[in-house]
Design a protein around this motif. Structure first.
Motif, PDB file in Angstrom:
ATOM      1  N   UNK A 160      48.314  46.904  26.179  1.00 20.55           N
ATOM      2  CA  UNK A 160      47.275  47.167  27.178  1.00 20.55           C
ATOM      3  C   UNK A 160      46.625  45.884  27.682  1.00 20.55           C
ATOM      4  N   UNK A 161      46.556  44.866  26.823  1.00 14.88           N
ATOM      5  CA  UNK A 161      45.957  43.602  27.258  1.00 14.88           C
ATOM      6  C   UNK A 161      46.715  43.017  28.441  1.00 14.88           C
ATOM      7  N   UNK A 162      48.030  43.236  28.460  1.00 14.13           N
ATOM      8  CA  UNK A 162      48.842  42.739  29.573  1.00 14.13           C
ATOM      9  C   UNK A 162      48.880  43.742  30.726  1.00 14.13           C
ATOM     10  N   UNK A 163      49.132  45.020  30.444  1.00 17.56           N
ATOM     11  CA  UNK A 163      49.411  45.992  31.489  1.00 17.56           C
ATOM     12  C   UNK A 163      48.154  46.549  32.149  1.00 17.56           C
ATOM     13  N   UNK A 164      46.994  46.441  31.495  1.00 15.38           N
ATOM     14  CA  UNK A 164      45.741  46.856  32.135  1.00 15.38           C
ATOM     15  C   UNK A 164      45.089  45.637  32.804  1.00 15.38           C
ATOM     16  N   UNK A 165      45.943  44.824  33.417  1.00 17.12           N
ATOM     17  CA  UNK A 165      45.522  43.594  34.087  1.00 17.12           C
ATOM     18  C   UNK A 165      46.545  43.320  35.182  1.00 17.12           C
ATOM     19  N   UNK A 166      46.093  42.964  36.377  1.00 13.73           N
ATOM     20  CA  UNK A 166      47.034  42.628  37.440  1.00 13.73           C
ATOM     21  C   UNK A 166      47.660  41.262  37.165  1.00 13.73           C
ATOM     22  N   UNK A 167      48.842  41.023  37.751  1.00 16.06           N
ATOM     23  CA  UNK A 167      49.517  39.741  37.523  1.00 16.06           C
ATOM     24  C   UNK A 167      48.801  38.594  38.242  1.00 16.06           C
ATOM     25  N   UNK A 168      47.922  38.929  39.181  1.00 15.31           N
ATOM     26  CA  UNK A 168      47.205  37.892  39.945  1.00 15.31           C
ATOM     27  C   UNK A 168      45.725  37.816  39.567  1.00 15.31           C
ATOM     28  N   UNK A 169      45.332  38.434  38.455  1.00 16.25           N
ATOM     29  CA  UNK A 169      43.919  38.420  38.036  1.00 16.25           C
ATOM     30  C   UNK A 169      43.456  36.988  37.785  1.00 16.25           C
ATOM     31  N   UNK A 170      42.296  36.629  38.373  1.00 15.56           N
ATOM     32  CA  UNK A 170      41.815  35.246  38.254  1.00 15.56           C
ATOM     33  C   UNK A 170      40.362  35.147  37.823  1.00 15.56           C
ATOM     34  N   UNK A 171      39.504  36.006  38.389  1.00 16.57           N
ATOM     35  CA  UNK A 171      38.055  35.852  38.228  1.00 16.57           C
ATOM     36  C   UNK A 171      37.536  36.830  37.170  1.00 16.57           C
ATOM     37  N   UNK A 172      37.184  36.365  35.960  1.00 18.82           N
ATOM     38  CA  UNK A 172      36.759  37.296  34.913  1.00 18.82           C
ATOM     39  C   UNK A 172      35.430  37.965  35.243  1.00 18.82           C
ATOM     40  N   UNK A 173      35.351  39.280  34.944  1.00 25.68           N
ATOM     41  CA  UNK A 173      34.086  39.974  35.178  1.00 25.68           C
ATOM     42  C   UNK A 173      34.193  41.482  35.275  1.00 25.68           C
ATOM     43  N   UNK A 174      35.415  42.035  35.387  1.00 30.56           N
ATOM     44  CA  UNK A 174      35.568  43.485  35.524  1.00 30.56           C
ATOM     45  C   UNK A 174      35.651  44.149  34.152  1.00 30.56           C
ATOM     46  N   UNK A 175      35.135  45.382  34.074  1.00 29.20           N
ATOM     47  CA  UNK A 175      35.294  46.163  32.843  1.00 29.20           C
ATOM     48  C   UNK A 175      36.219  47.353  33.084  1.00 29.20           C
ATOM     49  N   UNK A 176      36.787  47.421  34.278  1.00 30.82           N
ATOM     50  CA  UNK A 176      37.841  48.394  34.591  1.00 30.82           C
ATOM     51  C   UNK A 176      38.791  47.709  35.559  1.00 30.82           C
ATOM     52  N   UNK A 177      40.069  47.984  35.427  1.00 32.05           N
ATOM     53  CA  UNK A 177      41.061  47.311  36.268  1.00 32.05           C
ATOM     54  C   UNK A 177      41.056  47.867  37.683  1.00 32.05           C
ATOM     55  N   UNK A 178      41.330  47.020  38.688  1.00 33.24           N
ATOM     56  CA  UNK A 178      41.616  47.517  40.038  1.00 33.24           C
ATOM     57  C   UNK A 178      43.046  48.058  40.031  1.00 33.24           C
ATOM     58  N   UNK A 179      43.184  49.341  39.709  1.00 36.80           N
ATOM     59  CA  UNK A 179      44.465  49.865  39.204  1.00 36.80           C
ATOM     60  C   UNK A 179      45.581  49.916  40.244  1.00 36.80           C
ATOM     61  N   UNK A 180      45.279  49.956  41.528  1.00 39.73           N
ATOM     62  CA  UNK A 180      46.355  49.940  42.524  1.00 39.73           C
ATOM     63  C   UNK A 180      47.187  48.668  42.396  1.00 39.73           C
ATOM     64  N   UNK A 181      46.548  47.587  41.978  1.00 45.66           N
ATOM     65  CA  UNK A 181      47.250  46.324  41.841  1.00 45.66           C
ATOM     66  C   UNK A 181      48.175  46.250  40.644  1.00 45.66           C
ATOM     67  N   UNK A 182      48.041  47.190  39.699  1.00 46.96           N
ATOM     68  CA  UNK A 182      48.875  47.154  38.498  1.00 46.96           C
ATOM     69  C   UNK A 182      50.352  47.376  38.823  1.00 46.96           C
ATOM     70  N   UNK A 183      50.659  47.935  39.998  1.00 47.36           N
ATOM     71  CA  UNK A 183      52.043  48.240  40.369  1.00 47.36           C
ATOM     72  C   UNK A 183      52.810  47.023  40.878  1.00 47.36           C
ATOM     73  N   UNK A 184      52.124  45.923  41.150  1.00 44.31           N
ATOM     74  CA  UNK A 184      52.778  44.737  41.724  1.00 44.31           C
ATOM     75  C   UNK A 184      53.191  43.774  40.616  1.00 44.31           C
ATOM     76  N   UNK A 185      54.444  43.315  40.675  1.00 42.90           N
ATOM     77  CA  UNK A 185      54.867  42.218  39.811  1.00 42.90           C
ATOM     78  C   UNK A 185      55.164  40.998  40.685  1.00 42.90           C
ATOM     79  N   UNK A 186      55.484  39.870  40.047  1.00 45.27           N
ATOM     80  CA  UNK A 186      55.675  38.632  40.818  1.00 45.27           C
ATOM     81  C   UNK A 186      56.884  38.738  41.748  1.00 45.27           C
ATOM     82  N   UNK A 187      57.915  39.472  41.331  1.00 44.67           N
ATOM     83  CA  UNK A 187      59.091  39.629  42.190  1.00 44.67           C
ATOM     84  C   UNK A 187      58.750  40.424  43.449  1.00 44.67           C
ATOM     85  N   UNK A 188      57.937  41.471  43.307  1.00 42.29           N
ATOM     86  CA  UNK A 188      57.515  42.258  44.466  1.00 42.29           C
ATOM     87  C   UNK A 188      56.670  41.403  45.414  1.00 42.29           C
ATOM     88  N   UNK A 189      55.761  40.605  44.868  1.00 39.13           N
ATOM     89  CA  UNK A 189      54.914  39.744  45.706  1.00 39.13           C
ATOM     90  C   UNK A 189      55.774  38.734  46.470  1.00 39.13           C
TER      91      UNK A 189
END
Length: 350
Positions: A160-189
């Protein structure tokens, strides 16, 4: 749109087994329900997304990073305590939801993770103001756990530490993931960039309030939770360039919508004004009848019944199309909520 909106208009029955408890094996492995501009529904895979986008379109992502916001401990008297950090207000001070058999009093001490003491400074509504002995972020990183949503029944695991986090997460401060972004990987980007799709970022630190139920039937009486956001001058310039080139601004997640639309309201109507970064706290509550100023389409997950997020997507697509989409998703056994499948919603044709 002066008629009163009621909470019961945004309810639906969801079979519990459709609540996704774990993510798909691959980030891009989810299904994608496409609600097009004509109101038609299409069952697709998330890997089909590039085919639905055009050169000059701009995807706007929320680059907030989920912090390990959940702490467990006990009072000096021995009673168990669990704290969920809502927001960090100073380097060593945070507002938190605290669960205990009896609410801790101002001045009392909580012993967290058998490692450090936290002082209760006072209360702000439902939240407790807590003082930490070191930087809050440092202590959470060492002793906290990933704050999975209340409808996920297992305790946070290393995955969960990896998958409940977007691959482009940069700015610490959220207590819930912006979950639409969880579907993107670096290859898709990379694939999207090669196709001429623009990429831009906003920051909105998602609070635990996103899971709080709406407690009033008349939505005019609802008090929206506050979340901190920032939109850079670069992002605002990219939006202007996208508009000028005839492209669409596509928000990845409802949190990106809230950040962009809050920035638009803050900036006012003067589109010729000098572009400068916009930052602040927003309580923007988007319900049907709202006039979107920036968003043309949205990539999002499926949302809880009676939630403010379900109201937001109903404002974008229309209440009846969203009802039809959700009925179809349930019948077709889509997976719901944070670890579930996605939707691509285009704004209706006029």
């Amino acid at each position: 749109m002066n008629h009163r909106l009621e909470l019961s208009q945004f309810d639906y029955e969801l079979p519990p087994e459709l609540i996704a408890q774990t993510p798909a094996p691959e980030r891009t492995g989810s299904r994608l329900l496409h609600l097009d501009a004509a109101g038609a529904l299409h069952d697709r895979q998330f890997t089909h997304l590039p085919e639905l986008l055009k050169p000059n379109d701009l995807l706007v992502f929320n680059d907030t990073r989920v912090i390990k916001a959940r702490l467990r401990g006990h009072k000096e008297s021995g009673g168990k305590v669990e704290a969920l950090i809502e927001s960090i207000t100073q380097p060593r001070v945070a507002l938190a939801h605290v669960r205990a058999s009896k609410s801790p009093r101002p001045g009392s001490v909580l012993i967290m993770a058998e490692a450090f003491n936290v002082k209760v400074l006072g209360r702000q509504g439902e939240l407790f103001e807590l003082e930490f002995p070191e930087r809050v972020l440092d202590l959470l990183d060492r002793y906290g756990s990933t704050p999975l949503p209340p409808y996920i029944t297992h305790a946070a695991q290393p995955q969960d530490e990896e998958r409940y986090q977007t691959v482009y997460a940069r700015e610490p401060g959220a207590v819930a993931a912006p979950t639409a972004g969880l579907h993107f990987d670096t290859a898709m980007l990379a694939r999207l960039a090669a196709q001429g799709i623009g990429e831009s970022f906003v920051t909105l630190h998602v609070g635990a309030g996103t899971f709080q139920p709406v407690r009033v039937e008349n939505l005019d009486e609802h008090i929206m939770h506050s979340e901190h956001y920032s939109v850079s001058a670069q992002t605002l310039q990219q939006i202007r360039a996208t508009r000028a080139a005839g492209g669409r601004v596509i928000a990845v997640g409802t949190t990106s919508v809230r950040a962009l639309e809050s920035a638009a309201q803050h900036a006012g109507q003067d589109s010729s004004a000098e572009v400068s970064p916009i930052e602040g706290d927003t309580r923007l509550f988007i319900t049907p009848g709202y006039r979107f100023q920036i968003i043309d389409a949205l990539i999002t997950n499926f949302h809880l019944p009676q939630s403010t997020l379900l109201m937001l997507i109903s404002a974008l697509a229309g209440m009846d199309p969203i009802r039809r989409a959700y009925a179809h998703a349930i019948q077709s056994r889509y997976r719901f909520f944070s670890y579930g499948d996605a939707m691509f919603i285009e704004t209706p044709q006029p």
